[in-house]
Enzyme design. Sequence first.
Site, PDB file in Angstrom:
ATOM      1  N   GLU A  79       1.081  -1.087   0.248  1.00 15.35           N
ATOM      2  CA  GLU A  79      -0.014   0.052   0.107  1.00 15.35           C
ATOM      3  C   GLU A  79       0.898   1.228   0.091  1.00 15.35           C
ATOM      4  O   GLU A  79       0.301   2.222  -0.577  1.00 15.35           O
ATOM      5  CB  GLU A  79      -0.943   0.002   1.145  1.00 15.35           C
ATOM      6  CG  GLU A  79      -2.018  -1.093   1.223  1.00 15.35           C
ATOM      7  CD  GLU A  79      -1.600  -2.544   1.337  1.00 15.35           C
ATOM      8  OE1 GLU A  79      -0.392  -2.644   1.863  1.00 15.35           O
ATOM      9  OE2 GLU A  79      -2.262  -3.408   1.212  1.00 15.35           O
ATOM     10  N   HIS A  85     -10.978  -6.496   8.106  1.00 16.69           N
ATOM     11  CA  HIS A  85     -11.738  -6.284   7.040  1.00 16.69           C
ATOM     12  C   HIS A  85     -13.044  -5.543   7.247  1.00 16.69           C
ATOM     13  O   HIS A  85     -14.053  -5.693   6.863  1.00 16.69           O
ATOM     14  CB  HIS A  85     -12.146  -7.453   6.362  1.00 16.69           C
ATOM     15  CG  HIS A  85     -11.131  -8.460   6.117  1.00 16.69           C
ATOM     16  ND1 HIS A  85     -10.305  -9.331   6.835  1.00 16.69           N
ATOM     17  CD2 HIS A  85     -10.226  -8.576   4.703  1.00 16.69           C
ATOM     18  CE1 HIS A  85      -9.360 -10.167   6.126  1.00 16.69           C
ATOM     19  NE2 HIS A  85      -9.360  -9.515   4.943  1.00 16.69           N
TER      20      HIS A  85
END
Lengths: 337, 419
Positions: free
Chosen positions: A60, A129
């Site tokens: 990321e 998540h």
Amino acid sequence: MAQMNMIQALNSALDVMMERDPKVLTFGEDVGYFGGVFRVTDGLQKKYGLKRCFDTPIAEGGIVGVAVGMGAYGLRPVAEIQFADYIYPGLDQIISEAARLRYRTAGEFTSPITIRSPYGGGIYGGQTHSQSPEAIFTHVAGLKTVIPSTPYDAKGLLISAIEDDDPVMFFEPKRIYNGPFDGNHSRPVTPWAKHPASEVPEGHYSIPLGKAAVVREGGAVTVLAYGTMVHVAIGAAEATGIDAEVVDLRTIWPVDIETIEASVKKTGRCVIVHEATRTSGFGAELSALVQERCFYHLEAPIERVTGFDTPYPHSFEWNYFPGPIRVGSALRRVMEA
Amino acid sequence: MSRRNSRPLSLHIPEPPSRPGDEADFSHFEIPAAGVVARPDTAVAASEIRDMVHTLVRVLDDDGRAVGPWDPKLDADTLRQALRAMMLTRAFDERMYRQQRQGKTSFYMKCTGEEAVACAAAMAIDSDDMCFPTYRQQGLLVTRGYSMVDMMCQIYSNERDPLKGRQLPIMYSSKAAGFFSISGNLGTQVPQAVGWAMASAYSEDTRIAAAWTGEGATAEGDFHYAMTFATVYRAPVIINVVNNQWAISSYSGIAGGDEATFAARAIGYGMAGLRVDGNDFLAVYAATRWAAERARTNQGPTLIEHFTYRAEGHSTSDDPARYRPSEEAKRWPLGDPIERLKQHLVAIGEWDDERHAALGKELVEQGKAAGREAESYGTLSGENVVQADSMFEDVFKEVPWHLVEQRDQAEAERQAWHK
């Protein structure tokens, strides 16, 4: 007009922008051939070619760093972070670089980049998540943070985000990708098709950043919400029969202070709801703003309904999620105060 | 499975060979003679030149002659231009160091001994190629002819500061000079350079990007993100690791330099890697040309380790005598880049001591003149610091409501207070 769920609306926004502007490209983990784990970029590689929609390494910090470099060149990259929970390795590039580039170069270099990321709980995603990290980004000077709650808004806001010359964090409430979930997890979710905001123009339109929407008018109490919680708040108002005005912030920073102020001055009460953990959450900022501007209009203490200050649990998801019971209880408390 | 009889584990903490009070020791360096390293074709596969990361490309020998296949064969005018750029960079550094010591600014960083790394690169790439420097590449700006007065105004945060007083001194930025904004968060510029290079390739442009990082910051994740993305997308970028041996007080072994060369990082990614004598202008120039040629012909990225030495402190806030032998700089086996290029020009009959002394004087005067002009616009300790009311601008393209409120409140309070 076409009928779209939120995924299709977001896909349409990317499609419209890639069609209009060759400087727009999109990339991220599993974004290319496969079309993204939530299918938001489905078909874009096939339509626009490999170089405009492609897969990236699982990094990321690299995804955001490369986007910053592309923005400095003059492109308008749309980077996907697969889950908001994965955004932390990219924070240095977001906070120290993208957000400050215009300032530290006196406007010579800018970061016209959009970072899209699904966020929030309600999908049994466990700790990695389900998180809602939006408050972090509102604390950073130089970032705009956008969270839509319907397909119509999702498309119009994403188009505005891509066209914006400043970096925009665009968080997508994944629990409502397929339907306006109101927090009643034991009931089947109504699909977007039955909601008026699933009527989405196929072409270009935009919704200005920094503008909230009053999605339910009422006179008794103002509910400030965004993302999934907009639908939970509406459901709680209906379940309790309280005449609540629900304000969907849509852009959480810079927030639409005029709409908030007008609503709270009208109702004299305020409940703030978000999925994110409570302490130093965005609700704390909202609460401070309301107190600073509406103190002499308030008839009850401001209530916050939020995720608890624990990591997001897996099996107790529905004990954790700020659902209709907790929002409804807060509404009753402020009305009784 | 019993481990009862195994010996206790021990934790290895790397230490440099010498500390203050010790003899400076560089005997562990293997330094090949100038001219002995072959120069592969720029179209070579990275996998065929893995040995390049373990040697040292050198052109200038001990007698100042340019030898071997990496000699870029620059004409005498270009060599004199190179010498002037390095000497001007040093003159600028010396002047600004003194001005900081006189309290005219808060902070300064010299690049003494590392001038060739930036000046040679600036001459080897095109003037519109994009540089993503770290904080010791002022030679890029000097070589590209950027205004020394503007550099000084940035350092003084005065009314002519192009960055409006918002950045620490020496954190220059100039779009026109192809010099990306320096970040104090080290390593961030490397993936940005890769992204810029990808954007150039995406746009079917012809410009390439180059990034610089110190060897210390190669330990940052950003460096490794950059290496991965650069290789995966064959980005037209040169990633320069300036191995000046010291990251503030941490020697290169703390960044992993004892176990492998920094150039060797390239191998694991499948990238072309070169290791060059960073104090040899001609070697740096030739290696950069080689890497630029690869980038321009879609052969992808190159990692270049510049083996050099930070001859002075990290910054004006640092005293290197506290952690390394004070005579270490003098013992550095690869000499001084300015002296070596001067020796070469003299050896080929294109320079002499008299002209060198005259040039030195001229450049000091040039620095003084620029300094007088810059200081006439103000210094950090003086009156004409940039006006603080621009503080709220450029956070966003348009000033949003909350910044308008904060600005207005600050102004109202100040005025009310002074009534």
